[in-house]
Motif scaffolding. Structure first.
Motif, PDB file in Angstrom:
ATOM      1  N   ARG A 149       0.820  -1.213   0.000  1.00  0.00           N
ATOM      2  CA  ARG A 149       0.000   0.000   0.000  1.00  0.00           C
ATOM      3  C   ARG A 149       0.854   1.263   0.000  1.00  0.00           C
ATOM      4  N   TYR A 150       2.151   1.099   0.202  1.00  0.00           N
ATOM      5  CA  TYR A 150       3.060   2.240   0.172  1.00  0.00           C
ATOM      6  C   TYR A 150       3.790   2.369  -1.164  1.00  0.00           C
ATOM      7  N   ALA A 151       3.303   1.670  -2.179  1.00  0.00           N
ATOM      8  CA  ALA A 151       3.957   1.714  -3.488  1.00  0.00           C
ATOM      9  C   ALA A 151       3.983   3.129  -4.064  1.00  0.00           C
ATOM     10  N   SER A 152       2.863   3.838  -3.965  1.00  0.00           N
ATOM     11  CA  SER A 152       2.820   5.199  -4.517  1.00  0.00           C
ATOM     12  C   SER A 152       3.768   6.126  -3.779  1.00  0.00           C
ATOM     13  N   LEU A 153       3.803   6.024  -2.455  1.00  0.00           N
ATOM     14  CA  LEU A 153       4.730   6.850  -1.686  1.00  0.00           C
ATOM     15  C   LEU A 153       6.167   6.500  -2.042  1.00  0.00           C
ATOM     16  N   SER A 154       6.455   5.223  -2.211  1.00  0.00           N
ATOM     17  CA  SER A 154       7.790   4.787  -2.610  1.00  0.00           C
ATOM     18  C   SER A 154       8.191   5.430  -3.927  1.00  0.00           C
ATOM     19  N   ASP A 155       7.300   5.422  -4.903  1.00  0.00           N
ATOM     20  CA  ASP A 155       7.590   6.022  -6.203  1.00  0.00           C
ATOM     21  C   ASP A 155       7.770   7.527  -6.090  1.00  0.00           C
ATOM     22  N   GLU A 156       6.864   8.178  -5.358  1.00  0.00           N
ATOM     23  CA  GLU A 156       6.905   9.634  -5.245  1.00  0.00           C
ATOM     24  C   GLU A 156       8.152  10.110  -4.515  1.00  0.00           C
ATOM     25  N   LEU A 157       8.501   9.431  -3.429  1.00  0.00           N
ATOM     26  CA  LEU A 157       9.686   9.835  -2.676  1.00  0.00           C
ATOM     27  C   LEU A 157      10.951   9.577  -3.474  1.00  0.00           C
ATOM     28  N   THR A 158      11.011   8.447  -4.153  1.00  0.00           N
ATOM     29  CA  THR A 158      12.184   8.150  -4.982  1.00  0.00           C
ATOM     30  C   THR A 158      12.376   9.218  -6.045  1.00  0.00           C
ATOM     31  N   GLU A 159      11.308   9.575  -6.738  1.00  0.00           N
ATOM     32  CA  GLU A 159      11.421  10.576  -7.798  1.00  0.00           C
ATOM     33  C   GLU A 159      11.806  11.936  -7.228  1.00  0.00           C
TER      34      GLU A 159
END
Length: 239
Positions: A149-159
Motif C-alpha cells: 500500500r506504500y507503493a505510490s509513496l515509494s515512487d513519489e519519494l524516490t522521484e
C-alpha cells in the motif's frame, strides 16, 4: 570522518538486494536469525517514540526513534530474502514498521528543523536529505512486496529524491538547513538504486556524473567519507 567506506555505503541497495548483509558473526545459525527476526516483528507493534530516548537533544531522540523503525524494516527484509518461506509472516510487520517510520510524529525532528513536513512537500525540491533513510526502508518493502500500500509513496519519494540529487550542484542535499552529510547522500543514492531494482527501472542517467562529483568527499588516504560538507561550496568538513 565517517567510519563506513564509500564503496559499501553507495552500493547499499545492491547489497541489500543480495540478502547477505546480516552479520554472520552473531547470526550464523539460520534458525536463530529467524527467531530474532520474529522478535523484532513482534516489537514493531509497540510504539517507539522519541520519548523513549534521552540523549539530551530532541533532534537526536527523534532520530533514534526514526532509526529504530528503519533498521527493523531493513533487518526483517534481509532475513525474509534469506528465508523466502518467512516472507508472508514478515511483510506485514515490515508494513507496520514503515507506517510508523513515515508517520508525522516520527518525522517531527525533521519537520522542526525545516518548518514543514518533508513527506508532504515532495514537490518543493529542497532539503530533507534524511528522507533517504525512509526511502531505503520503502524500497526494501517494495522489493519484497511490490503491491504494498506504500507503493505510490515509494515512487513519489524516490522521484523527489532523484530530482534533488540530480540538481545538487555539489552532489549534496542538505539533511537539515545548513547541514549536509555525505553518508546521508550515499543512503539517498542507495535507496534510489534499490527502488529501481525493485520495480525493474533502468539506471538513472544522472548517476555517473553524480558519482564523479561525489568522489570529492572520499578521503584519499583512508578511503573513508568525510563526516560533513558544505552544500553551498562543496568544501569538506571533518566535524
Amino acid at each position: 570522518m565517517a567510519t563506513r567506506r564509500y564503496g559499501w555505503v553507495l552500493r547499499l541497495g545492491v547489497l541489500a538486494l543480495c540478502a547477505d548483509v546480516v552479520p554472520r558473526a552473531s547470526l550464523s545459525d539460520p534458525p536463530s536469525e529467524v527467531q530474532l527476526a520474529r522478535s523484532v516483528a513482534h516489537d514493531v507493534s509497540t510504539r517507539v517514540g522519541s520519548e523513549r530516548f534521552h540523549t539530551g537533544s530532541e533532534r537526536f531522540d527523534g532520530e533514534w526513534a526514526f532509526g529504530t523503525y528503519l533498521m527493523a524494516t531493513l533487518g526483517l527484509g534481509q532475513v525474509a530474502l534469506r528465508h523466502p518461506e518467512e516472507r508472508a509472516s514478515f511483510v506485514p510487520a515490515m508494513e507496520q514498521s514503515v507506517a510508523r517510520l513515515v508517520a508525522r510524529e516520527t518525522n517531527a525532528f525533521g519537520s522542526a528543523a525545516w518548518g514543514n513536513v518533508g513527506l508532504e512537500h515532495l514537490a518543493d525540491g529542497h532539503g530533507h536529505g534524511y528522507l533517504g533513510y525512509a526511502n531505503l526502508a520503502l524500497s526494501m518493502l517494495r522489493l519484497l512486496h511490490h503491491e504494498t500500500r506504500y507503493a505510490s509513496l515509494s515512487d513519489e519519494l524516490t522521484e523527489a529524491l532523484a530530482r534533488r540529487l540530480a540538481a545538487a550542484p555539489h552532489a549534496l542535499i542538505e539533511t537539515y538547513p545548513g547541514e549536509a552529510y555525505p553518508s546521508d547522500m550515499a543512503m539517498v543514492a542507495g535507496s534510489i538504486a534499490l527502488h529501481d531494482c525493485a520495480v525493474g527501472a533502468p539506471a538513472r542517467a544522472f548517476m555517473p556524473a553524480w558519482r564523479a562529483e561525489f568522489s570529492r568527499y572520499i578521503d584519499a588516504d583512508s578511503g573513508l567519507l568525510y563526516q560533513a560538507a558544505s552544500a553551498e561550496s562543496g568544501r569538506t568538513r571533518d566535524n
